[in-house]
Design an enzyme around this catalytic site. Structure first.
Site, PDB file in Angstrom:
ATOM      1  CG  HIS A  62     -16.384  -1.278   3.760  1.00 50.16           C
ATOM      2  ND1 HIS A  62     -17.622  -1.517   3.202  1.00 50.16           N
ATOM      3  CD2 HIS A  62     -16.524  -0.126   4.462  1.00 50.16           C
ATOM      4  CE1 HIS A  62     -18.467  -0.571   3.557  1.00 50.16           C
ATOM      5  NE2 HIS A  62     -17.826   0.291   4.324  1.00 50.16           N
ATOM      6  CG  ASP A  86     -21.778   1.410   6.082  1.00 54.09           C
ATOM      7  OD1 ASP A  86     -20.997   0.468   6.269  1.00 54.09           O
ATOM      8  OD2 ASP A  86     -21.429   2.466   5.512  1.00 54.09           O
ATOM      9  CG  ASP A 138     -18.449  15.848  16.479  1.00 56.12           C
ATOM     10  OD1 ASP A 138     -17.291  16.184  16.779  1.00 56.12           O
ATOM     11  OD2 ASP A 138     -18.975  16.104  15.393  1.00 56.12           O
ATOM     12  CG  ASP A 156     -16.175   4.783   6.652  1.00 57.69           C
ATOM     13  OD1 ASP A 156     -16.194   5.359   5.553  1.00 57.69           O
ATOM     14  OD2 ASP A 156     -16.953   3.853   6.956  1.00 57.69           O
ATOM     15  CB  SER A 157     -15.084  11.254   7.025  1.00 60.80           C
ATOM     16  OG  SER A 157     -14.166  11.377   5.954  1.00 60.80           O
ATOM     17  CB  THR A 158     -19.810  12.125   4.758  1.00 59.15           C
ATOM     18  OG1 THR A 158     -19.613  13.165   5.728  1.00 59.15           O
ATOM     19  CG2 THR A 158     -20.744  11.077   5.355  1.00 59.15           C
ATOM     20  CG  ASP A 159     -17.592  13.518  -0.313  1.00 62.05           C
ATOM     21  OD1 ASP A 159     -16.462  13.419  -0.810  1.00 62.05           O
ATOM     22  OD2 ASP A 159     -18.535  12.755  -0.587  1.00 62.05           O
ATOM     23  N   PRO A 163     -21.816  17.545   8.323  1.00 63.44           N
ATOM     24  CG  PRO A 163     -23.483  16.189   9.202  1.00 63.44           C
ATOM     25  CD  PRO A 163     -23.081  16.915   7.950  1.00 63.44           C
TER      26      PRO A 163
END
Length: 281
Positions: A62, A86, A138, A156-159, A163
């Site tokens: 972060h 989060d 989205d 700040d994305s997931t892999d 989604p």
């Protein structure tokens, strides 16, 4: 190993974390969420058993995705966070009193709600800050449709599976470029280059076509296993040339304390090992 969670994000490599106590385990319409206690990392959040953040080491991720672009810019007033349900990214951005407005776009309202309950130390009150505008949408659709302009955009994305996949496309990056102010900076989460080299190469190819100043920088985060993590950097401004002396002055003026970020680390993070440099297009 029933008391362990095994992450199998990579084909030839896996890591496991001991589950001292399972605090939350539920499926939303988008993904399966777990929060559990681990003796070293404290509370751990996983999505589909892939580690997203932990109480113990989230500060590295972060701090490096927020303070690097904000302090390099020097006058960021409006910040967009794509993802970050989060609340940890919002927490660090809002530590800058100079930031006047933060828009946070999260696809999954369930992530936000359970993070407030089970991971409140990550957001540390950020969701109650009047400067924060939380949008449940989205991220790709928001970026495509927004007419707002931002000084810093943090993805700040997931892999790039499920989604999060659409947040790694040339089209998405093009829409993000359009939403930047003249000297604006786009930073992105781009995985661990040793394990996910193609992901970095693809993003950098898009950045090369879009920005005059494009590269990546690195930070080592223990639970993102397989080596240092890469963060994409793209801008048409001169923020990449800021000196360590100017960063020190801005950091002091901001009056914030950090556990990983320093102006010297900021500059050093852009020095790329040869194997990472060879992944650049």
């Amino acid at each position: 190993m029933s008391d362990w969670v095994r992450e199998t994000l990579h084909r030839d490599y896996a890591q496991s974390l001991r589950v001292d106590e399972m605090l939350y385990d539920s499926e939303t319409s988008h993904q399966r969420l777990k929060v559990f206690l681990n003796g070293t990392f404290g509370r751990v959040l996983t999505l589909d058993d892939v580690v997203q953040t932990t109480e113990g080491d989230n500060f590295i991720y972060h701090e490096m995705l927020t303070h690097v672009p904000i302090l390099a810019h020097g006058a960021a007033r409006r910040v967009l966070i794509v993802g970050g349900g989060d609340g940890g990214m919002a927490r660090e951005v809002l530590r800058h009193n100079s930031v006047e407005h933060v828009t946070m776009v999260e696809i999954d309202a369930g992530v936000v709600e359970f993070s407030k309950q089970y991971l409140p130390m990550l957001s540390a009150g950020a969701f109650d800050d009047p400067r924060l505008n939380l949008v449940i949408d989205d991220g790709a659709a928001f970026m495509r449709n927004t007419s707002e302009k931002f000084d810093v955009i943090i993805v700040d994305s997931t892999d790039p599976i499920g989604p999060g996949e659409v947040l790694f496309t040339d089209t998405f990056y093009g829409h993000a470029k359009r939403a930047l102010t003249e000297r604006g900076i786009l930073v992105t989460q781009n995985g661990v280059p040793f394990m996910q080299g193609g992901e970095l190469t693809n993003t950098m190819r898009a950045f090369k076509a879009l920005f005059t100043d494009w590269t990546c920088y690195l930070a080592t985060i223990p639970t993102y296993a397989g080596g240092p993590m890469a963060f994409g950097w793209g801008t048409d401004g001169d923020a990449g040339q800021v000196t360590v002396e100017e960063l020190e002055a801005r950091f002091a003026a901001a009056g914030i304390e950090t556990d990983y970020y320093t102006p010297a680390v900021h500059k050093g993070a852009f020095a790329l090992p040869a194997y990472v440099a060879r992944l650049m297009p």
